[in-house]
Scaffold this active site. Structure first.
Site, short mmCIF file in Angstrom:
data_model
loop_
_atom_site.label_atom_id
_atom_site.label_comp_id
_atom_site.label_asym_id
_atom_site.label_seq_id
_atom_site.Cartn_x
_atom_site.Cartn_y
_atom_site.Cartn_z
N LYS A 14 97.81 60.39 47.28
CA LYS A 14 97.44 59.18 48.01
C LYS A 14 97.88 59.22 49.48
O LYS A 14 97.11 58.92 50.37
CB LYS A 14 98.06 57.93 47.36
CG LYS A 14 97.56 57.61 45.97
CD LYS A 14 98.03 56.23 45.51
CE LYS A 14 99.54 56.08 45.45
NZ LYS A 14 100.21 56.95 44.45
N ARG A 89 100.29 47.00 43.20
CA ARG A 89 100.68 47.78 42.03
C ARG A 89 100.96 46.92 40.81
O ARG A 89 101.23 47.45 39.74
CB ARG A 89 101.96 48.57 42.33
CG ARG A 89 101.71 49.96 42.90
CD ARG A 89 103.03 50.46 43.46
NE ARG A 89 103.24 51.86 43.26
CZ ARG A 89 103.49 52.72 44.26
NH1 ARG A 89 103.50 52.31 45.51
NH2 ARG A 89 103.73 53.96 44.00
N ARG A 128 107.23 68.64 45.57
CA ARG A 128 107.60 67.71 46.64
C ARG A 128 109.11 67.44 46.62
O ARG A 128 109.72 67.27 47.68
CB ARG A 128 106.83 66.40 46.48
CG ARG A 128 107.02 65.47 47.66
CD ARG A 128 106.06 64.30 47.60
NE ARG A 128 106.45 63.33 46.61
CZ ARG A 128 105.72 62.24 46.31
NH1 ARG A 128 104.59 62.03 46.91
NH2 ARG A 128 106.15 61.38 45.41
N ARG A 134 112.99 64.14 48.20
CA ARG A 134 112.96 62.72 47.89
C ARG A 134 113.83 62.43 46.67
O ARG A 134 113.70 63.08 45.64
CB ARG A 134 111.52 62.27 47.61
CG ARG A 134 110.89 61.64 48.83
CD ARG A 134 109.47 61.25 48.57
NE ARG A 134 109.34 60.23 47.54
CZ ARG A 134 108.23 59.53 47.36
NH1 ARG A 134 107.19 59.76 48.14
NH2 ARG A 134 108.16 58.63 46.42
N ARG A 145 108.64 56.73 36.75
CA ARG A 145 107.61 56.27 37.69
C ARG A 145 106.22 56.38 37.07
O ARG A 145 105.38 55.52 37.26
CB ARG A 145 107.70 57.07 39.00
CG ARG A 145 108.93 56.68 39.81
CD ARG A 145 109.17 57.62 40.95
NE ARG A 145 108.09 57.57 41.91
CZ ARG A 145 107.69 58.60 42.64
NH1 ARG A 145 108.28 59.78 42.52
NH2 ARG A 145 106.72 58.46 43.50
P1 AMP Z 1 105.43 55.56 46.73
O1 AMP Z 1 105.86 56.39 47.89
O2 AMP Z 1 104.17 54.78 47.01
O3 AMP Z 1 105.33 56.32 45.46
O4 AMP Z 1 106.58 54.45 46.52
C1 AMP Z 1 107.91 54.81 46.29
C2 AMP Z 1 108.67 53.68 45.64
O5 AMP Z 1 108.64 52.52 46.48
C3 AMP Z 1 108.09 53.19 44.31
O6 AMP Z 1 108.51 53.99 43.22
C4 AMP Z 1 108.63 51.77 44.25
O7 AMP Z 1 110.01 51.76 43.92
C5 AMP Z 1 108.52 51.34 45.70
N1 AMP Z 1 107.18 50.74 45.95
C6 AMP Z 1 106.21 51.22 46.76
N2 AMP Z 1 105.12 50.41 46.73
C7 AMP Z 1 105.42 49.40 45.90
C8 AMP Z 1 104.71 48.26 45.44
N3 AMP Z 1 103.47 47.98 45.84
N4 AMP Z 1 105.36 47.42 44.58
C9 AMP Z 1 106.61 47.66 44.18
N5 AMP Z 1 107.33 48.73 44.54
C10 AMP Z 1 106.74 49.60 45.40
#
Ligand code: AMP
Length: 192
Positions: A14, A89, A128, A134, A145
């Site tokens: 993404k 989400r 990654r 990360r 996740r």
């Molecule tokens: P990502 O980089 O999009 O995978 O996001 C990393 C982490 O940020 C996720 O595992 C959540 O803990 C938090 N996060 C990102 N976007 C959201 C969202 N829309 N709602 C809740 N938590 C989020």
């Protein structure tokens, strides 16, 4: 003028596609994950609150996430559209985004679903974890996740499908090929 959402499991690509599409359409790519990580890095109150959720692979509470997106979408750079990467989400976030769009008398153009099978996703995320270090890419957290995604986010796809907004694209393959697939799919959707 293009208002897009990008939805898909962790590791589907993404973030990579969001930045490509941002260039193609001249719209900001807004990643809630990136914004949270930036806040964690700078130890802001939001970052301090979000960190424990992120580190365990849970979602940050809707109240915090919704406020962040509501504020961000008021930024003048969003007047010509935006691409949200990783939001909404949860069902509550879908509702919040609906309210924001109604208030601003605007509508989404499409929701792009990036698909990728679980083995590939796990392989990419393991890579990654090494490349980017990360803290939420470790195996246990990663498993959680993926589980949280399946439980809370995957069901939202049918919501957007029933609204006639969904564009489903295979996320496997070369970056440029995936970008082309997305833009072609959006083109043919617009023609219909
Ligand atoms: P990502 O980089 O999009 O995978 O996001 C990393 C982490 O940020 C996720 O595992 C959540 O803990 C938090 N996060 C990102 N976007 C959201 C969202 N829309 N709602 C809740 N938590 C989020």
């Amino acid at each position: 003028m293009m208002k897009l959402l990008l939805i898909g499991p962790p590791g589907a690509g993404k973030g990579t596609q969001a930045s490509k599409l941002s260039e193609v359409f001249g719209i900001p790519a807004i990643s809630t994950g990136d914004i949270f990580r930036e806040n964690v890095k700078n130890q802001t109150p939001l970052g301090i609150e979000a960190k424990s959720y992120m580190d365990s692979g849970e979602y940050v509470p809707d109240e915090l996430t919704n406020k962040l997106v509501r504020d961000r979408l008021q930024n003048p750079d969003c007047v010509n559209g935006f691409l949200l990467d990783g939001y909404p989400r949860t069902a509550d976030q879908v509702q919040e985004l609906d309210s924001i769009l109604t208030e601003t008398k605007s509508k989404l153009d499409a929701v792009v679903q990036l698909t990728a099978d679980t083995d590939e996703v796990v392989r990419r995320l393991a890579k990654r974890a090494i490349d980017q270090g990360r803290s939420d890419d470790t195996e246990d957290v990663l498993r959680n996740r993926l589980h949280v995604y399946e439980e809370q986010t995957a069901p939202l796809i049918s919501v957007y499908e029933s609204r006639g907004l969904l564009v489903k694209v295979d996320g496997l393959g070369e970056i440029a090929d995936v970008t082309r697939r997305i833009t072609e799919a959006l083109d043919s959707k617009n023609k219909n």
